[in-house]
Enzyme design. Structure first.
Site, mmCIF file in Angstrom:
data_model
loop_
_atom_site.group_PDB
_atom_site.id
_atom_site.type_symbol
_atom_site.label_atom_id
_atom_site.label_comp_id
_atom_site.label_asym_id
_atom_site.label_seq_id
_atom_site.Cartn_x
_atom_site.Cartn_y
_atom_site.Cartn_z
ATOM 1 N N HIS A 124 -7.140 4.223 -32.851
ATOM 2 C CA HIS A 124 -6.565 2.934 -33.244
ATOM 3 C C HIS A 124 -7.648 1.874 -33.296
ATOM 4 O O HIS A 124 -8.396 1.710 -32.335
ATOM 5 C CB HIS A 124 -5.481 2.514 -32.241
ATOM 6 C CG HIS A 124 -4.757 1.262 -32.647
ATOM 7 N ND1 HIS A 124 -4.478 0.259 -31.775
ATOM 8 C CD2 HIS A 124 -4.266 0.869 -33.849
ATOM 9 C CE1 HIS A 124 -3.826 -0.714 -32.425
ATOM 10 N NE2 HIS A 124 -3.687 -0.370 -33.676
ATOM 11 N N GLU A 130 8.815 -1.470 -36.156
ATOM 12 C CA GLU A 130 8.501 -2.387 -35.047
ATOM 13 C C GLU A 130 9.454 -3.578 -35.040
ATOM 14 O O GLU A 130 9.787 -4.109 -33.974
ATOM 15 C CB GLU A 130 7.045 -2.844 -35.100
ATOM 16 C CG GLU A 130 6.713 -3.704 -36.301
ATOM 17 C CD GLU A 130 5.245 -4.127 -36.375
ATOM 18 O OE1 GLU A 130 4.504 -3.955 -35.406
ATOM 19 O OE2 GLU A 130 4.845 -4.627 -37.437
ATOM 20 N N GLU A 179 5.459 -8.962 -44.376
ATOM 21 C CA GLU A 179 6.434 -8.453 -43.401
ATOM 22 C C GLU A 179 7.669 -9.360 -43.335
ATOM 23 O O GLU A 179 7.995 -9.921 -42.297
ATOM 24 C CB GLU A 179 5.759 -8.287 -42.040
ATOM 25 C CG GLU A 179 4.658 -7.235 -42.101
ATOM 26 C CD GLU A 179 4.042 -6.902 -40.764
ATOM 27 O OE1 GLU A 179 4.500 -7.428 -39.734
ATOM 28 O OE2 GLU A 179 3.089 -6.115 -40.743
HETATM 29 C C1 NOJ Z 1 1.000 -4.372 -35.579
HETATM 30 C C2 NOJ Z 1 1.189 -2.959 -36.012
HETATM 31 O O1 NOJ Z 1 2.069 -2.875 -37.100
HETATM 32 C C3 NOJ Z 1 1.685 -2.183 -34.826
HETATM 33 O O2 NOJ Z 1 2.014 -0.875 -35.221
HETATM 34 C C4 NOJ Z 1 0.637 -2.208 -33.759
HETATM 35 O O3 NOJ Z 1 1.130 -1.545 -32.636
HETATM 36 C C5 NOJ Z 1 0.298 -3.626 -33.385
HETATM 37 N N1 NOJ Z 1 0.002 -4.407 -34.539
HETATM 38 C C6 NOJ Z 1 -0.889 -3.707 -32.449
HETATM 39 O O4 NOJ Z 1 -2.033 -3.267 -33.105
HETATM 40 CA CA CA Z 2 2.845 -4.820 -38.582
#
Ligand code: NOJ
Ligand code: CA
Length: 700
Positions: free
Chosen positions: A413, A508, A170
């Site tokens: 999830h 994100e 990342e």
């Molecule tokens: C990182 C993930 O990329 C994100 O999408 C997720 O919301 C968080 N971790 C929490 O699991």
């Molecule tokens: Ca991530």
């Protein structure tokens, strides 16, 4: 299908300049092979007479400094031709042609008597080769100390790279010449936002995109990563040259191998036209055919989620309560009070389900539904998360019924915070729980260092873990979207339930000001070479200070957010913003509602890594086309040639363009929508703003 096998028993012991040669079906690519004066296997690759890879060594050091790279002699060479067509379950193309010429070189090592096979496949769009370790007497297993595969370049090419790191991919992508990587790498590694284990060398990750001064586009990656660590690339100090750097385990071992197995393919996709790199199916072609007998549970998915509200600052929380001392098994959550902002509460999820149903979305992702989030990084507990116990305010059964009545799925999830062993312990129970409660898709997550800390995210053991999760999920008819997993290598051909992955910097990072306007003009040339990305586009409100004290600002215009649904291929696409922001722009939202996620055909119209991408696609089974055009920080004029449309028919194209005054920084929400008539003869020029975009839907 044509299949032809010619066996040549090699007779020469003194290698000529090049002992073996292979040509691509169209003749543009030539592969050369020989063993050099040390008996080291070497290869070279040319494209239209230009050097792609100059003479480069192959082999391994195994066990304790034992050379498995010298003293080889060729015992046999076989040539095969293949020309077949196959249909991916989900994809950018309805049909994919696998047309290649193959050369299998069988080698024997003098002294040790050990055998090694090298299989080369030359396609019109590049080369794949792998090591094969046949079953043989007295050589049953070995460990890899180092893979010696070398990619000797013809010059100091421009590279689009991220630093080698055993735990994360990342990173922002840096563009520099190969020789500049060494100077820049420490600065790039300072990036504070990700847990990581930097490789000790000056090394980069694959997929690595290169451009030569003489106009060749070269992509280095791997295909079919099974029971092997991920491939990274050392940058040689004094020459434009990369050597393999396999991710080790904690003891420094880079793979435990039993004979009767093969390495992943090392891939070199090459063309003098950047569009061919994006159109390449070489990596999928090198993967095994689908191993799932009944794929009817696998479907493209457009989803929204209780998600972005966790990132905007001042929004909801994953955890049920602020109490940080909770230990699963000891705590009775039912006696605790929620903190008032717990995102995954029944009422709030119903609001999302209603919105999804109203606007035709297939699914709602819900994060923070399960016990364990209070202490998910401190690792003070025996079990971090439960994947079968919901928080008291998340009513699994009521929501199952509510969603089912509205024709919407809830996406499960499973954040593991990298407690992979505990995840495997719970896996069957977790999937049975999903089956019982109507879930057919899971988003997995591997935030932070792997527990126990004997493995890295990209090591052989973890590669096997991700593959095991995807395969087990298929047994339960579940689709998988893995986050923070090793980057993909085309395994979605073999396990098409593995519909998407993150494995790069996604949306994100917009909430941490972490994406550059050029980011998405590079990702399709790097991360997406191995498969679909769950990039989660669709942010309409890009000024996060609106929510509180997050100062982050989106790196694109709103129109570019729309275009990403076409340029970032994925059969799983999220509309990531809050429903309330879509309510404010229902006209632009219409494009996200309309756009397809599974395709009959794809047309790469314009492309240059780091600058721009324009793609048109035909929706699967429909006479509808969608176009996305994006640019980096510079404004530009996109040229859309509509010759992909059928002749003799007129269609209505709805254009979602940047407004005249749009600019990603100063005026990102300026857009305009208009309808025009188009035929296969139409050529449209359209200005894209700085970090702007254009999205088009085309219907009868
Ligand atoms: C990182 C993930 O990329 C994100 O999408 C997720 O919301 C968080 N971790 C929490 O699991
Ligand atoms: Ca991530």
């Amino acid at each position: 299908m044509k299949r032809l096998i010619i066996t040549v028993i090699a007779v020469c012991c003194v290698p000529l300049l090049w002992a073996q040669q292979l040509t691509s079906p169209n003749g543009n690519l030539k592969l050369f092979f020989k063993t050099d004066s040390n008996g080291t296997p070497t290869y070279a690759l040319t494209y239209k007479g230009k050097t792609v890879i100059a003479e480069s060594a192959l082999g391994f050091t195994i066990n304790q400094n034992d050379s498995f790279a010298t003293d080889f002699e060729v015992t046999q060479v076989q040539y095969t031709q293949t020309n077949t067509v196959w249909q991916p379950v989900l994809g950018q193309y309805k049909e994919i042609r696998d047309h290649h010429n193959e050369m299998l070189v069988q080698l024997s090592q003098k002294g040790s008597g050990r055998q090694l096979h090298l299989r080369f496949r030359l396609f019109n769009d590049g080369l794949g080769f792998r090591y094969e370790f046949p079953v043989q007497p007295n050589f049953r297993h070995f460990s890899i100390q180092q893979e010696l595969t070398t990619f000797q370049l013809s010059g100091n090419h421009k590279a689009f790279w991220i630093p080698a790191d055993y735990d994360t991919n990342e990173f922002p992508i840096t563009t520099s010449s190969v020789s500049e990587i060494a100077q820049l790498i420490d600065k790039v590694r300072e990036e504070p936002l990700v847990a990581k284990a930097p490789a000790p060398n000056v090394a980069v990750q694959t997929p690595l995109m290169l451009k030569s001064a003489d106009g060749l586009y070269i992509n280095l990656h791997e295909a079919a990563l099974v029971n092997f660590p991920a491939l990274m690339l050392n940058v040689a100090p004094n020459a434009p040259c990369f050597t393999a750097h396999l991710v080790p385990d904690k003891n420094g071992v880079r793979g435990y191998i039993q004979t009767g197995s093969v390495s992943p393919w090392r891939t070199v996709v090459v063309s003098d036209d950047a569009r061919d790199i994006l159109a390449s199916n070489l990596i999928l072609n090198l993967n095994d055919p689908c191993k799932i007998a009944d794929t009817s549970f696998i479907h493209p998915t457009k989803y929204i989620g209780v998600w972005w509200e966790y990132f905007i600052g001042g929004g909801s929380t994953w955890a049920y309560t602020d109490n940080r001392d909770i230990t699963i098994g000891v705590t009775d959550y039912r006696k605790l009070k929620p903190n008032g902002q717990h995102g995954a509460n029944t009422q709030h999820v119903k609001y999302y389900i209603d919105f999804a149903a109203r606007h035709g979305f297939d699914a709602v992702l819900v994060e923070g539904w399960n016990e364990g989030w209070e202490d998910n990084t401190a690792y003070n507990k025996e079990r971090i998360y439960s994947f079968t116990k919901a928080y008291p305010d998340f009513d699994v059964q009521a929501l199952h019924q509510y969603a089912a009545a509205k024709g919407v799925k809830i996406i499960m999830h499973h954040e593991t915070t990298s407690s992979a062993i505990d995840y495997e312990r719970q896996l069957h129970e977790a999937f049975r729980f999903m089956n019982a409660n109507g879930y057919d898709a899971v988003k997995t997550g591997y935030v932070g260092p792997i527990i126990p800390r004997s493995e890295y995210h990209d090591s052989q053991w973890m590669v096997n873990h991700y593959n095991y999760v995807a395969q087990t999920a298929a047994d339960y008819r579940i689709m998988v979207n893995a986050h923070e997993a090793v980057r993909p290598t085309g395994m979605s051909r073999t396990y098409p339930n593995w519909v998407a992955q993150e494995s790069a910097r996604g949306t994100e990072f917009e909430s941490f000001n972490g994406n550059h306007p050029e980011h998405t003009t590079i990702l399709p040339f790097t991360r997406l070479m191995g498969g679909a990305m769950d990039y989660t586009p669709g942010i309409f409100e890009g000024d996060l200070s609106k929510y509180g004290n997050n100062k982050a600002q989106l790196s694109t215009t709103l129109a570019k957010q729309l275009a990403l649904y076409v340029t970032m291929y994925s059969p799983l696409q999220m509309a990531a913003d809050l429903p309330e922001n879509y309510e404010k722009h229902l006209d632009a939202f219409q494009f996200i509602k309309d756009v397809a996620t599974d395709w009959d055909n794809t047309y790469i119209l314009e492309a240059e890594p780091g600058d721009y991408i324009t793609i048109a696609r035909k929706a699967k089974g429909k006479n509808e086309w969608y176009v996305g055009a994006i640019t980096d920080e510079n404004a530009r004029e996109a040229v859309i040639d509509f010759s992909f449309l059928p002749q003799g028919e007129t269609f209505t194209a709805t254009l979602y363009t940047d407004g005249k005054d749009a600019h990603w920084r100063t005026n990102p929400k300026s857009y305009s929508i208009k309808k025009i008539k188009v035929t296969h003869k139409t050529k449209l020029k359209q200005r894209l703003a700085c970090s702007g975009g254009l999205a088009i839907s085309i219907k009868k």
